[in-house]
Enzyme design. Structure first.
Site: not given
Ligand code: PGA
Length: 250
Positions: A8-10, A94, A164, A170, A212, A233
């Site tokens: 997930n590149w955000k 998300h 999640e 993060g 993470s 992520g």
């Protein structure tokens, strides 16, 4: 089915050139991906790169989808637009989108809209906090039930559930979840699914972990936590780190 490794590149990277280089790096880095299914969820502007580079070993995912199918909805992206670009998965629910505006009702609509267009939703659920009471379990149960409202047993075949925990996501999170915490939640989610859809559906729905994930802990979630896959992520933005995660699993 092999393990699902979803990147997930955000809201990254910031240019087409960089996006191309990550796609390309991952594609070239995975030699033999028999036991894993790799999915990259890129931001909308870079989805087209997937077709441009003719990537065979990777599947493409989006990070959001409209609740509508087309028309006067400024800024929205429809399921058909995504399918046309080669998208076969979409992240819904998300926590970062929930923070902006998505609630369970909207997530449910997005999920149903994706299913209608044969795009598989990756439904994210997770508690904000884990207190000392069992309240977080009820929170998860409610999220799951509301987000899956109206989803049939047959449609469940196309759904992936990503657990999640928000506190584990993060770079500012204190820690990722442990494989034991994930395993407990996986069993709990399966129990809820089994109450709604029966044992077979509960067994066959992939439950993956996100928060993470890195090369050090990835294998533990798969082996000890019995995760059906991982949602990655930060470490999906570096082909080197992402491939290292994939390799530890194989
Ligand atoms: P992270 O993000 O791996 O950077 O914690 C995971 C996610 O939000 O999907």
């Amino acid at each position: 089915m092999g393990k699902l490794i979803i990147g997930n590149w955000k809201m990254n990277p910031q240019s087409e050139k960089e996006a191309e280089s990550i796609f390309d790096g991952v594609n070239k880095g995975i030699k033999n991906s028999k036991n894993v299914n790799i999915i990259i969820c890129s931001p909308f502007p870079f989805l087209f790169v997937y077709k441009k580079l003719k990537m065979k070993k990777i599947k493409l995912g989006a990070q959001d989808i409209s609740v509508e199918v087309g028309g006067s909805y400024t800024g929205e992206v429809s399921p058909s637009m995504l399918s046309d670009l080669g998208v076969s998965y979409v992240i819904v629910g998300h926590s970062e989108r929930r923070k902006l505006c998505d609630n369970n009702k909207i997530v449910n609509k997005k999920l149903l809209n994706a299913l209608k267009s044969k795009i598989s939703p990756v439904l994210c659920i997770g508690e904000n906090l884990r207190g000392t009471s069992s309240e977080y379990l009820l929170f998860i149960k409610n999220q799951l039930k509301e987000c899956l409202d109206g989803v049939s047993k047959i449609q469940m075949k196309n759904i992936i559930i990503a657990y999640e925990p928000v506190w584990a996501i993060g770079k500012d999170s204190e820690r990722g979840a442990t494989s034991e915490e994930f395993m407990e939640m996986k069993i709990y989610i399966k129990k809820i699914l089994s109450d709604i859809y029966g044992l077979m559906t509960a067994h066959s729905t992939p439950i993956i972990y996100g928060g993470s994930v890195n090369r050090e802990n990835a294998n533990e979630f798969i082996k000890k936590g019995n995760a059906d896959g991982l949602l990655v992520g930060r470490d999906s933005l570096s082909p080197k780190k992402f491939i290292a995660i994939i390799k530890t699993i194989k």
